[in-house]
Design an enzyme around this catalytic site. Structure first.
Site, PDB file in Angstrom:
ATOM      1  N   ASP A 243      40.920  45.241  31.311  1.00 27.86           N
ATOM      2  CA  ASP A 243      40.545  44.676  32.606  1.00 27.86           C
ATOM      3  C   ASP A 243      39.451  45.543  33.227  1.00 27.86           C
ATOM      4  O   ASP A 243      39.570  46.767  33.274  1.00 27.86           O
ATOM      5  CB  ASP A 243      41.776  44.622  33.538  1.00 27.86           C
ATOM      6  CG  ASP A 243      41.528  43.826  34.813  1.00 27.86           C
ATOM      7  OD1 ASP A 243      42.228  42.818  35.016  1.00 27.86           O
ATOM      8  OD2 ASP A 243      40.645  44.211  35.610  1.00 27.86           O
TER       9      ASP A 243
ATOM     10  N   ASP B 252      37.442  38.806  34.068  1.00 30.47           N
ATOM     11  CA  ASP B 252      37.208  40.212  33.703  1.00 30.47           C
ATOM     12  C   ASP B 252      38.367  40.817  32.924  1.00 30.47           C
ATOM     13  O   ASP B 252      38.542  42.031  32.920  1.00 30.47           O
ATOM     14  CB  ASP B 252      36.920  41.052  34.954  1.00 30.47           C
ATOM     15  CG  ASP B 252      38.191  41.391  35.727  1.00 30.47           C
ATOM     16  OD1 ASP B 252      39.153  40.615  35.655  1.00 30.47           O
ATOM     17  OD2 ASP B 252      38.207  42.437  36.389  1.00 30.47           O
ATOM     18  N   GLU B 253      39.170  39.971  32.274  1.00 28.59           N
ATOM     19  CA  GLU B 253      40.289  40.545  31.521  1.00 28.59           C
ATOM     20  C   GLU B 253      40.577  39.749  30.258  1.00 28.59           C
ATOM     21  O   GLU B 253      40.288  38.555  30.188  1.00 28.59           O
ATOM     22  CB  GLU B 253      41.552  40.609  32.388  1.00 28.59           C
ATOM     23  CG  GLU B 253      42.011  39.266  32.877  1.00 28.59           C
ATOM     24  CD  GLU B 253      43.317  39.334  33.650  1.00 28.59           C
ATOM     25  OE1 GLU B 253      44.291  39.909  33.148  1.00 28.59           O
ATOM     26  OE2 GLU B 253      43.344  38.801  34.775  1.00 28.59           O
TER      27      GLU B 253
HETATM   28  P1  TTP Z   1      40.712  41.622  39.496  1.00 25.54           P
HETATM   29  O1  TTP Z   1      40.639  42.154  38.119  1.00 25.54           O
HETATM   30  O2  TTP Z   1      42.065  41.243  40.029  1.00 25.54           O
HETATM   31  O3  TTP Z   1      40.131  42.682  40.552  1.00 25.54           O
HETATM   32  P2  TTP Z   1      38.942  43.725  40.398  1.00 25.54           P
HETATM   33  O4  TTP Z   1      38.330  43.678  39.038  1.00 25.54           O
HETATM   34  O5  TTP Z   1      38.001  43.537  41.542  1.00 25.54           O
HETATM   35  O6  TTP Z   1      39.660  45.122  40.627  1.00 25.54           O
HETATM   36  P3  TTP Z   1      40.666  45.906  39.624  1.00 25.54           P
HETATM   37  O7  TTP Z   1      40.813  45.072  38.403  1.00 25.54           O
HETATM   38  O8  TTP Z   1      40.004  47.228  39.373  1.00 25.54           O
HETATM   39  O9  TTP Z   1      41.932  46.045  40.396  1.00 25.54           O
HETATM   40  O10 TTP Z   1      39.780  40.362  39.649  1.00 25.54           O
HETATM   41  C1  TTP Z   1      38.535  40.272  38.968  1.00 25.54           C
HETATM   42  C2  TTP Z   1      37.499  39.633  39.854  1.00 25.54           C
HETATM   43  O11 TTP Z   1      37.943  38.344  40.255  1.00 25.54           O
HETATM   44  C3  TTP Z   1      37.242  40.393  41.123  1.00 25.54           C
HETATM   45  O12 TTP Z   1      36.261  41.406  40.955  1.00 25.54           O
HETATM   46  C4  TTP Z   1      36.799  39.314  42.066  1.00 25.54           C
HETATM   47  C5  TTP Z   1      37.493  38.078  41.584  1.00 25.54           C
HETATM   48  N1  TTP Z   1      38.634  37.813  42.480  1.00 25.54           N
HETATM   49  C6  TTP Z   1      38.454  36.944  43.553  1.00 25.54           C
HETATM   50  O13 TTP Z   1      37.394  36.348  43.694  1.00 25.54           O
HETATM   51  N2  TTP Z   1      39.517  36.733  44.404  1.00 25.54           N
HETATM   52  C7  TTP Z   1      40.722  37.367  44.266  1.00 25.54           C
HETATM   53  O14 TTP Z   1      41.638  37.152  45.080  1.00 25.54           O
HETATM   54  C8  TTP Z   1      40.884  38.260  43.164  1.00 25.54           C
HETATM   55  C9  TTP Z   1      42.199  39.001  42.977  1.00 25.54           C
HETATM   56  C10 TTP Z   1      39.831  38.465  42.311  1.00 25.54           C
HETATM   57 MG    MG Z   2      39.558  43.748  37.292  1.00 22.26          MG
END
Ligand code: TTP
Ligand code: MG
Length: 405
Positions: free
Chosen positions: A8, A103-104
């Site tokens: 991720d 992103d995962e």
């Molecule tokens: P995540 O992987 O949940 O969040 P992140 O990458 O910003 O942070 P981390 O993994 O380090 O905790 O989500 C990936 C992307 O998806 C995030 O950058 C933005 C988008 N997203 C939204 O648009 N709305 C949301 O509520 C979430 C959780 C994520």
């Molecule tokens: Mg992320």
């Protein structure tokens, strides 16, 4: 025992912005829009998180908590592009790849370690390539199941790597708060708290019937998860699936016409399978393993998806030549992989006449070979294989027929 990776990206949207504009690095940054608007935080940098900011929080509240934060509107096409490059890197490591969000992704490396070394080392290579090629940091969890791998990547964040050894799953999960468990959203969390459950360990030791009564089917699922039980397999999506052919040589070789001929042969095999399945491919990857077992792959994305042998080979050959230039060592194995598969929905009438000719020829050759074997009709480039591989009933007998036919 399975070996599953969950990868991720850290603060994904924000990190992409920071790559494009270095002035934003090490600052509290939020992607989501202007705080005067009614939106919510989509992504917050780790600096911003120290002020309590998190995804889903109203922007106005985020600004109150962290007045110095920089608020960006963001641009989805940029994130889409970074995501594609991220998935591309992952697919160089294994076709057993399941994107689970922008992103995962999960990777199944079961049985992989005898050839490529410990999963943790592969994970470090993945992290390095993501950093070098896209400028982003990723966090990776490794375990025997998807759920534990996912929790582990979350615990490792940011820029972390955490492997949970087989047998240690429950111990690892037990002290963590229930919100860390996938499928436990705010609503479920509230119900569980009402039952006096705050840690995953407490959840794991509840009777499943009690959970089923209070939460329903989901209760059974999260009870299994809390105990590290998760039967879900890594399931490559069509776009992540790939078709590959490879062969090990009887003797390590640097014979260029032979390598080129074998690559053509393998390209024809891959092309035939694409046509049989009604698919086209966007990416072509060449894989070489050298005499010392060092293995490298090089990939290229095509402007247009193809199922033509010649097109696959042309890209493959260009990659092969680069690889040979990069490291002059005898080659033990050569392989070609096509990925980024799309359905072959194109109408023949839409094709220009030059590619149409090639397409028809490929299909005619396919039907002749289906009847009389591969060598019944051959292109000049693969005739060199006669000097290296025995033939039987119109087929070459390569050292690894299961992987090369
Ligand atoms: P995540 O992987 O949940 O969040 P992140 O990458 O910003 O942070 P981390 O993994 O380090 O905790 O989500 C990936 C992307 O998806 C995030 O950058 C933005 C988008 N997203 C939204 O648009 N709305 C949301 O509520 C979430 C959780 C994520
Ligand atoms: Mg992320």
């Amino acid at each position: 025992m399975g070996k599953i990776l969950h990868v991720d990206l850290d603060a994904f949207f924000v990190s992409v912005e920071q790559v494009l504009n270095p002035a934003l690095r090490d600052r509290p940054v939020v992607v989501g829009g202007e705080p005067s608007l009614r939106g919510v935080v989509a992504s917050a940098s780790y600096e911003a998180r120290t002020y309590g900011l998190h995804a889903g929080m109203p922007l106005a509240q985020a600004q109150r908590l962290c007045p110095d934060a920089i608020f960006l509107k963001g641009s989805f096409p940029r994130y889409q592009e970074a995501s594609e490059r991220f998935m591309g890197i992952l697919s160089d490591f294994t076709p057993d790849l399941e994107p689970a969000g922008i992103d995962e992704a999960y990777l199944d490396l079961t049985g992989f370690e005898s050839l490529y070394g410990p999963a943790a080392e592969t994970a470090l290579r993945i992290k390095r390539r993501i950093k070098d090629e896209i400028g982003l940091t990723a966090s990776i969890g490794i375990s025997s199941s998807k759920v534990v791998a996912k929790v582990a990547s979350g615990v490792a964040k940011p820029d972390g790597l955490l492997e949970v050894a087989p047998g240690e799953e429950r111990l690892f999960l037990a002290p963590l708060p229930i919100a860390k468990l996938p499928c436990v959203g705010p609503k479920t969390e509230k119900v569980l708290r009402g039952m006096g459950v705050t840690t995953i360990g407490q959840l794991a030791s509840l009777p499943p019937s009690l959970l089923k009564a209070s939460i329903g089917l989901l209760g059974e699922v999260i009870h299994g998860y809390a105990n590290g039980v998760d039967e879900r397999k890594v399931e490559p999506t069509a776009a992540a699936k790939s078709i590959s052919r490879e062969t090990t040589f009887a003797q390590d070789t640097l014979d260029y016409p032979f390598l080129r001929g074998t690559l053509y042969y393998l390209s024809e095999r891959v092309g035939a399978e694409l046509r049989r399945d009604g698919k086209r491919a966007r990416c072509v990857t060449v894989k070489l393993r050298y005499a010392d077992f060092h293995t490298i792959t090089r990939r290229r994305t095509l402007r247009e998806a193809t199922n033509a042998d010649q097109a696959i080979f042309d890209v493959g050959l260009e990659r092969l030549e680069r690889l040979l230039g990069y490291r002059r060592q005898r080659v033990r194995l050569i392989g070609i992989v096509v990925s980024g598969l799309v359905n072959d929905g194109r109408q023949l009438s839409l094709l220009d006449s030059s590619t149409q000719g090639g397409e028809c020829l490929n299909r005619v050759i396919d039907s002749i070979r289906a009847k009389y074997g591969f060598t019944a009709i051959q292109r000049g480039r693969t005739l060199v294989l006669n000097n290296f591989f025995p033939r039987e009933k119109g087929e070459y007998l390569l050292p690894t027929p299961a992987l090369s036919r």
